[in-house]
Design an enzyme around this catalytic site. Sequence first.
Site, PDB file in Angstrom:
ATOM      1  N   ASN A  80      37.672  44.925  20.254  1.00  0.00           N
ATOM      2  CA  ASN A  80      38.506  46.126  20.416  1.00  0.00           C
ATOM      3  C   ASN A  80      38.028  47.267  19.526  1.00  0.00           C
ATOM      4  O   ASN A  80      38.696  48.292  19.409  1.00  0.00           O
ATOM      5  CB  ASN A  80      39.968  45.819  20.064  1.00  0.00           C
ATOM      6  CG  ASN A  80      40.583  44.838  21.044  1.00  0.00           C
ATOM      7  OD1 ASN A  80      40.262  44.863  22.223  1.00  0.00           O
ATOM      8  ND2 ASN A  80      41.451  43.975  20.556  1.00  0.00           N
TER       9      ASN A  80
ATOM     10  N   HIS B 188      53.076  44.021  25.663  1.00  0.00           N
ATOM     11  CA  HIS B 188      52.393  43.083  24.766  1.00  0.00           C
ATOM     12  C   HIS B 188      53.372  42.065  24.156  1.00  0.00           C
ATOM     13  O   HIS B 188      54.541  42.369  23.931  1.00  0.00           O
ATOM     14  CB  HIS B 188      51.734  43.897  23.645  1.00  0.00           C
ATOM     15  CG  HIS B 188      50.853  43.112  22.746  1.00  0.00           C
ATOM     16  ND1 HIS B 188      51.237  42.712  21.491  1.00  0.00           N
ATOM     17  CD2 HIS B 188      49.593  42.645  22.924  1.00  0.00           C
ATOM     18  CE1 HIS B 188      50.234  42.050  20.928  1.00  0.00           C
ATOM     19  NE2 HIS B 188      49.240  41.992  21.766  1.00  0.00           N
TER      20      HIS B 188
ATOM     21  N   GLU C 175      53.754  50.082  26.359  1.00  0.00           N
ATOM     22  CA  GLU C 175      52.417  50.280  25.807  1.00  0.00           C
ATOM     23  C   GLU C 175      51.865  51.559  26.414  1.00  0.00           C
ATOM     24  O   GLU C 175      52.300  51.971  27.494  1.00  0.00           O
ATOM     25  CB  GLU C 175      51.491  49.119  26.206  1.00  0.00           C
ATOM     26  CG  GLU C 175      51.746  47.849  25.455  1.00  0.00           C
ATOM     27  CD  GLU C 175      50.756  46.747  25.845  1.00  0.00           C
ATOM     28  OE1 GLU C 175      49.524  46.992  25.814  1.00  0.00           O
ATOM     29  OE2 GLU C 175      51.200  45.643  26.173  1.00  0.00           O
TER      30      GLU C 175
ATOM     31  N   SER D 235      47.264  46.195  27.388  1.00  0.00           N
ATOM     32  CA  SER D 235      46.170  45.476  26.751  1.00  0.00           C
ATOM     33  C   SER D 235      45.476  44.465  27.646  1.00  0.00           C
ATOM     34  O   SER D 235      44.330  44.110  27.383  1.00  0.00           O
ATOM     35  CB  SER D 235      46.664  44.796  25.478  1.00  0.00           C
ATOM     36  OG  SER D 235      47.771  43.985  25.760  1.00  0.00           O
TER      37      SER D 235
ATOM     38  N   ASP E 270      53.745  52.114  22.194  1.00  0.00           N
ATOM     39  CA  ASP E 270      52.731  51.365  21.451  1.00  0.00           C
ATOM     40  C   ASP E 270      51.361  51.880  21.908  1.00  0.00           C
ATOM     41  O   ASP E 270      50.921  51.575  23.014  1.00  0.00           O
ATOM     42  CB  ASP E 270      52.911  49.864  21.758  1.00  0.00           C
ATOM     43  CG  ASP E 270      51.844  49.003  21.105  1.00  0.00           C
ATOM     44  OD1 ASP E 270      50.746  49.514  20.800  1.00  0.00           O
ATOM     45  OD2 ASP E 270      52.093  47.798  20.922  1.00  0.00           O
TER      46      ASP E 270
ATOM     47  N   HIS F 158      45.935  50.731  21.909  1.00  0.00           N
ATOM     48  CA  HIS F 158      44.639  50.835  22.593  1.00  0.00           C
ATOM     49  C   HIS F 158      44.276  52.261  23.002  1.00  0.00           C
ATOM     50  O   HIS F 158      43.184  52.491  23.512  1.00  0.00           O
ATOM     51  CB  HIS F 158      44.618  49.928  23.824  1.00  0.00           C
ATOM     52  CG  HIS F 158      44.714  48.478  23.460  1.00  0.00           C
ATOM     53  ND1 HIS F 158      43.631  47.735  23.089  1.00  0.00           N
ATOM     54  CD2 HIS F 158      45.792  47.651  23.377  1.00  0.00           C
ATOM     55  CE1 HIS F 158      44.020  46.504  22.801  1.00  0.00           C
ATOM     56  NE2 HIS F 158      45.327  46.422  22.967  1.00  0.00           N
TER      57      HIS F 158
ATOM     58  N   LYS G 255      41.826  48.566  15.937  1.00  0.00           N
ATOM     59  CA  LYS G 255      41.066  48.607  17.191  1.00  0.00           C
ATOM     60  C   LYS G 255      40.026  49.734  17.085  1.00  0.00           C
ATOM     61  O   LYS G 255      39.029  49.544  16.404  1.00  0.00           O
ATOM     62  CB  LYS G 255      42.035  48.737  18.354  1.00  0.00           C
ATOM     63  CG  LYS G 255      43.033  47.556  18.333  1.00  0.00           C
ATOM     64  CD  LYS G 255      43.860  47.416  19.532  1.00  0.00           C
ATOM     65  CE  LYS G 255      45.013  46.434  19.343  1.00  0.00           C
ATOM     66  NZ  LYS G 255      44.647  45.080  18.920  1.00  0.00           N
TER      67      LYS G 255
HETATM   68  C1  LIG Z   1      49.371  46.626  22.570  1.00  0.00           C
HETATM   69  C2  LIG Z   1      49.263  45.904  21.271  1.00  0.00           C
HETATM   70  N1  LIG Z   1      50.227  46.074  20.342  1.00  0.00           N
HETATM   71  C3  LIG Z   1      50.173  45.441  19.156  1.00  0.00           C
HETATM   72  C4  LIG Z   1      49.142  44.601  18.843  1.00  0.00           C
HETATM   73  C5  LIG Z   1      49.133  43.912  17.531  1.00  0.00           C
HETATM   74  O1  LIG Z   1      48.377  44.622  16.614  1.00  0.00           O
HETATM   75  P1  LIG Z   1      47.692  43.871  15.373  1.00  0.00           P
HETATM   76  O2  LIG Z   1      46.466  43.213  15.903  1.00  0.00           O
HETATM   77  O3  LIG Z   1      47.422  44.940  14.377  1.00  0.00           O
HETATM   78  O4  LIG Z   1      48.687  42.875  14.881  1.00  0.00           O
HETATM   79  C6  LIG Z   1      48.115  44.389  19.790  1.00  0.00           C
HETATM   80  C7  LIG Z   1      46.968  43.504  19.571  1.00  0.00           C
HETATM   81  O5  LIG Z   1      46.461  43.083  18.708  1.00  0.00           O
HETATM   82  C8  LIG Z   1      48.175  45.057  21.028  1.00  0.00           C
HETATM   83  O6  LIG Z   1      47.230  44.872  21.943  1.00  0.00           O
END
Ligand SMILES: Cc1ncc(COP(=O)(O)O)c(C=O)c1O
Length: 389
Positions: free
Chosen positions: A45, A131, A174, A178, A203, A206, A237
């Site tokens: 990522n 997610h 999101e 993802s 969120d 990405h 990411k």
């Molecule tokens: C859309 C989304 N939100 C939150 C997270 C979690 O973030 P982190 O990896 O910093 O825990 C992820 C993936 O890792 C994700 O893809």
Amino acid sequence: MRERLSEVLQDIKEKGNYRAIRYIKPLSATKILYNSKEHLNLCSNSYLSLHVHPDIINAARQATEEYGSGTCSSRSVAGSIDLYEELEREIAAYKGYGNALIFSNGYMANIGIISTLTDMGDVIFSDELNHSSLIHSMRLSRAKKVIYKHRDVNDLEKKIRRDRSRGRKFIVTESIFSMDGDIAPLRDIFELKKEYDVHIMLDDAHGTGVFGEKGTGLEELFGLSGSIDVHMATFGKALGSFGAFVLADTILLEYLVNRAKTFMYTTALPPSSLAASLAALRLIKMDISFKEELWENIDYMRGNLMRAGFDLKESAGPIIPIVVGEDAKTIKMQEILMEKGLFLQAIRPPTVPEGTSRLRLTVVRGFARDEMDYAIETLVQAGKTMGLI
Ligand SMILES: Cc1ncc(COP(=O)(O)O)c(C=O)c1O
């Protein structure tokens, strides 16, 4: 206990959903050593390939020398070193907000935000493909949960209108999904906010560093920078480091500092991560060519895979799902690709809905043209062998 767990594991294996940890060693921005063999990494990522940028590595090294290897305390106790303040100020300004609060990672940020801000009597409207961290956070909330069809604003509106609760309403989505790589209809969701007095929690894990003219994220693409009630994104990411942040008004952030357990009771980030995020942010603010080079690679990869006839769903960014369907067939295709030196993961239920198992490929800025050509050629051959194209 062991017997019961073994039974479940056996069941997972029989369904073809077993996950084993694969140990790897990075060799460059795009290559890894796996099973003593060089592979092209098609599942990172680190979209801008910044985790190997010399300025960022240097910033992490310097911070370690100056501050030590860890903060060794929660932020609330003694872990909020001054790098936090600088990074919070700069990330908020970059994204068009006035205030930021850093959490130790995205999963914990999502859990903290939703479980803390929502309460009995409130309603959360959640995209069906959100997610795992968002889903998990809703389970910890006492609010009512309403799931709307993926990216379907009509369904969302129907469900908002139908709801008779008197509490607050939140839409949780999101920005770039993802596992499907497609984009949330943020403009339309924003219209609903105006009409129905709902709060939006976005969120942008990405989207950050990838979308918009300046690369600040999906809001910029829709001309909505700085206007979402609760904006969350991560440093792990495109920014190539680790950690996450929430952007919102000061009262909301103050409330999280005082109530969110995943903020209060966990060790603060290591100085190296904060300094690396800060260096990455300064680089991409100054130079949009990082983002432009990424998009050249995305267009090249997607264009070729689409022309070859793969089902890439409606992906529109660096995450490209290659839908295979059955779990066993997806695993088979993954094995063929691994054998040829392509490292990418088969994504299966429960991460994605039954019957939509896929290979999730990510495009990064660091790919050289010959690496992409090799990946495309190998995917096409495997796709033909498996009868996908
Ligand atoms: C859309 C989304 N939100 C939150 C997270 C979690 O973030 P982190 O990896 O910093 O825990 C992820 C993936 O890792 C994700 O893809």
